[in-house]
Design a protein around this motif. Structure first.
Motif, PDB file in Angstrom:
ATOM      1  N   SER A 131       0.845  -1.192   0.000  1.00 24.75           N
ATOM      2  CA  SER A 131       0.000   0.000   0.000  1.00 24.75           C
ATOM      3  C   SER A 131       0.880   1.242   0.000  1.00 24.75           C
ATOM      4  O   SER A 131       1.904   1.289   0.681  1.00 24.75           O
ATOM      5  N   GLY A 132       0.481   2.236  -0.783  1.00 21.81           N
ATOM      6  CA  GLY A 132       1.248   3.475  -0.839  1.00 21.81           C
ATOM      7  C   GLY A 132       0.989   4.222  -2.124  1.00 21.81           C
ATOM      8  O   GLY A 132       0.125   3.865  -2.920  1.00 21.81           O
ATOM      9  N   VAL A 133       1.783   5.258  -2.311  1.00 20.48           N
ATOM     10  CA  VAL A 133       1.679   6.103  -3.495  1.00 20.48           C
ATOM     11  C   VAL A 133       2.831   5.774  -4.427  1.00 20.48           C
ATOM     12  O   VAL A 133       3.984   5.657  -3.986  1.00 20.48           O
ATOM     13  N   TYR A 134       2.531   5.634  -5.698  1.00 19.08           N
ATOM     14  CA  TYR A 134       3.521   5.308  -6.717  1.00 19.08           C
ATOM     15  C   TYR A 134       3.383   6.286  -7.881  1.00 19.08           C
ATOM     16  O   TYR A 134       2.357   6.942  -8.039  1.00 19.08           O
ATOM     17  N   ILE A 135       4.408   6.340  -8.699  1.00 20.32           N
ATOM     18  CA  ILE A 135       4.403   7.153  -9.906  1.00 20.32           C
ATOM     19  C   ILE A 135       4.409   6.190 -11.088  1.00 20.32           C
ATOM     20  O   ILE A 135       5.208   5.262 -11.129  1.00 20.32           O
ATOM     21  N   ILE A 136       3.523   6.427 -12.038  1.00 17.63           N
ATOM     22  CA  ILE A 136       3.469   5.566 -13.219  1.00 17.63           C
ATOM     23  C   ILE A 136       3.733   6.407 -14.460  1.00 17.63           C
ATOM     24  O   ILE A 136       3.155   7.476 -14.626  1.00 17.63           O
ATOM     25  N   HIS A 137       4.673   5.942 -15.277  1.00 21.32           N
ATOM     26  CA  HIS A 137       4.990   6.579 -16.549  1.00 21.32           C
ATOM     27  C   HIS A 137       4.377   5.737 -17.657  1.00 21.32           C
ATOM     28  O   HIS A 137       4.605   4.531 -17.714  1.00 21.32           O
ATOM     29  N   ILE A 138       3.616   6.375 -18.521  1.00 14.88           N
ATOM     30  CA  ILE A 138       2.962   5.690 -19.631  1.00 14.88           C
ATOM     31  C   ILE A 138       3.481   6.315 -20.917  1.00 14.88           C
ATOM     32  O   ILE A 138       3.235   7.496 -21.179  1.00 14.88           O
ATOM     33  N   LEU A 139       4.207   5.535 -21.689  1.00 18.50           N
ATOM     34  CA  LEU A 139       4.812   6.040 -22.929  1.00 18.50           C
ATOM     35  C   LEU A 139       3.880   5.779 -24.102  1.00 18.50           C
ATOM     36  O   LEU A 139       3.548   4.635 -24.411  1.00 18.50           O
ATOM     37  N   VAL A 140       3.428   6.886 -24.742  1.00 14.91           N
ATOM     38  CA  VAL A 140       2.583   6.815 -25.934  1.00 14.91           C
ATOM     39  C   VAL A 140       3.133   7.785 -26.968  1.00 14.91           C
ATOM     40  O   VAL A 140       3.398   8.938 -26.653  1.00 14.91           O
ATOM     41  N   ASN A 141       3.352   7.305 -28.191  1.00 11.56           N
ATOM     42  CA  ASN A 141       3.845   8.168 -29.285  1.00 11.56           C
ATOM     43  C   ASN A 141       5.056   9.011 -28.884  1.00 11.56           C
ATOM     44  O   ASN A 141       5.082  10.221 -29.098  1.00 11.56           O
ATOM     45  N   ASP A 142       6.043   8.396 -28.246  1.00  6.79           N
ATOM     46  CA  ASP A 142       7.272   9.079 -27.816  1.00  6.79           C
ATOM     47  C   ASP A 142       7.027  10.198 -26.812  1.00  6.79           C
ATOM     48  O   ASP A 142       7.859  11.080 -26.634  1.00  6.79           O
ATOM     49  N   THR A 143       5.867  10.194 -26.161  1.00  4.76           N
ATOM     50  CA  THR A 143       5.550  11.151 -25.106  1.00  4.76           C
ATOM     51  C   THR A 143       5.237  10.369 -23.840  1.00  4.76           C
ATOM     52  O   THR A 143       4.533   9.358 -23.895  1.00  4.76           O
ATOM     53  N   THR A 144       5.748  10.833 -22.708  1.00  2.00           N
ATOM     54  CA  THR A 144       5.492  10.159 -21.445  1.00  2.00           C
ATOM     55  C   THR A 144       4.439  10.909 -20.643  1.00  2.00           C
ATOM     56  O   THR A 144       4.608  12.090 -20.346  1.00  2.00           O
ATOM     57  N   GLU A 145       3.353  10.223 -20.344  1.00  4.78           N
ATOM     58  CA  GLU A 145       2.317  10.741 -19.443  1.00  4.78           C
ATOM     59  C   GLU A 145       2.673  10.239 -18.044  1.00  4.78           C
ATOM     60  O   GLU A 145       2.965   9.059 -17.857  1.00  4.78           O
ATOM     61  N   VAL A 146       2.636  11.115 -17.059  1.00  5.21           N
ATOM     62  CA  VAL A 146       2.979  10.756 -15.687  1.00  5.21           C
ATOM     63  C   VAL A 146       1.726  10.849 -14.825  1.00  5.21           C
ATOM     64  O   VAL A 146       1.007  11.841 -14.878  1.00  5.21           O
ATOM     65  N   ARG A 147       1.489   9.793 -14.052  1.00  6.89           N
ATOM     66  CA  ARG A 147       0.310   9.740 -13.188  1.00  6.89           C
ATOM     67  C   ARG A 147       0.713   9.292 -11.788  1.00  6.89           C
ATOM     68  O   ARG A 147       1.709   8.601 -11.604  1.00  6.89           O
ATOM     69  N   LYS A 148      -0.120   9.634 -10.839  1.00  8.94           N
ATOM     70  CA  LYS A 148       0.025   9.144  -9.471  1.00  8.94           C
ATOM     71  C   LYS A 148      -0.875   7.918  -9.340  1.00  8.94           C
ATOM     72  O   LYS A 148      -2.030   7.937  -9.753  1.00  8.94           O
ATOM     73  N   LEU A 149      -0.323   6.836  -8.781  1.00  2.59           N
ATOM     74  CA  LEU A 149      -1.049   5.597  -8.577  1.00  2.59           C
ATOM     75  C   LEU A 149      -1.112   5.330  -7.074  1.00  2.59           C
ATOM     76  O   LEU A 149      -0.078   5.370  -6.404  1.00  2.59           O
ATOM     77  N   ILE A 150      -2.292   5.074  -6.551  1.00  5.09           N
ATOM     78  CA  ILE A 150      -2.458   4.792  -5.135  1.00  5.09           C
ATOM     79  C   ILE A 150      -2.905   3.339  -4.987  1.00  5.09           C
ATOM     80  O   ILE A 150      -3.898   2.927  -5.574  1.00  5.09           O
ATOM     81  N   ILE A 151      -2.136   2.594  -4.209  1.00  3.56           N
ATOM     82  CA  ILE A 151      -2.458   1.190  -3.940  1.00  3.56           C
ATOM     83  C   ILE A 151      -2.855   1.072  -2.481  1.00  3.56           C
ATOM     84  O   ILE A 151      -2.138   1.538  -1.591  1.00  3.56           O
ATOM     85  N   LYS A 152      -4.003   0.482  -2.251  1.00  4.16           N
ATOM     86  CA  LYS A 152      -4.525   0.285  -0.896  1.00  4.16           C
ATOM     87  C   LYS A 152      -4.827  -1.199  -0.700  1.00  4.16           C
ATOM     88  O   LYS A 152      -5.967  -1.620  -0.790  1.00  4.16           O
ATOM     89  N   ASN A 153      -3.788  -1.973  -0.468  1.00  4.02           N
ATOM     90  CA  ASN A 153      -3.949  -3.407  -0.238  1.00  4.02           C
ATOM     91  C   ASN A 153      -4.236  -3.663   1.233  1.00  4.02           C
ATOM     92  O   ASN A 153      -3.616  -3.060   2.097  1.00  4.02           O
ATOM     93  N   GLU A 154      -5.126  -4.594   1.508  1.00  4.26           N
ATOM     94  CA  GLU A 154      -5.473  -4.927   2.876  1.00  4.26           C
ATOM     95  C   GLU A 154      -4.406  -5.809   3.516  1.00  4.26           C
ATOM     96  O   GLU A 154      -4.291  -5.862   4.727  1.00  4.26           O
ATOM     97  N   ASN A 155      -3.603  -6.475   2.693  1.00  2.60           N
ATOM     98  CA  ASN A 155      -2.594  -7.420   3.219  1.00  2.60           C
ATOM     99  C   ASN A 155      -1.386  -6.724   3.821  1.00  2.60           C
ATOM    100  O   ASN A 155      -0.656  -7.307   4.596  1.00  2.60           O
TER     101      ASN A 155
END
Length: 108
Positions: free
Chosen positions: A83-107
């Motif tokens: 669980s926590g905050v992560y950064i995800i880079h998504i490469l499309v057409n030689d451009t990188t989109e950056v997003r925040k990803l939040i994972i909330k696992n119960e384990n």
């Protein structure tokens, strides 16, 4: 939330609220949809343009996962990640989109 004197009550709250201050994150893109977010088990990434690569980083920008893609849609299993905050880079057409990803696992 914070304590009012520049401190957060726990690390997860700090990460969730502070991450946007040092990395330019584009949450409102019409090209890429990332869902569900927050998530427990998996994320879906859908794009109007061809996705070529996905990278998931921790908040210290250590690369944790990398996916080579050649599609408009990918489903990524994140159930083993803490669980926590992560950064995800998504490469499309030689451009990188950056997003925040939040994972909330119960384990963890």
């Amino acid at each position: 939330p914070g304590t009012g004197n520049g401190y957060y009550s726990n690390l997860a709250t700090c990460q969730e609220n502070c991450i946007n201050t040092f990395i330019e994150i584009n949450e409102n893109s019409e090209i890429i949809k990332l869902y569900p977010n927050p998530t427990k088990k998996e994320i879906n990434i859908k794009s109007t343009l061809l996705i070529s690569k996905i990278k998931i980083f921790d908040v210290q920008l250590k690369l944790l996962r990398e996916y080579h893609v050649d599609d408009l849609f990918i489903k990524c299993d994140v159930s083993e990640m803490k669980s926590g905050v992560y950064i995800i880079h998504i490469l499309v057409n030689d451009t990188t989109e950056v997003r925040k990803l939040i994972i909330k696992n119960e384990n963890n």
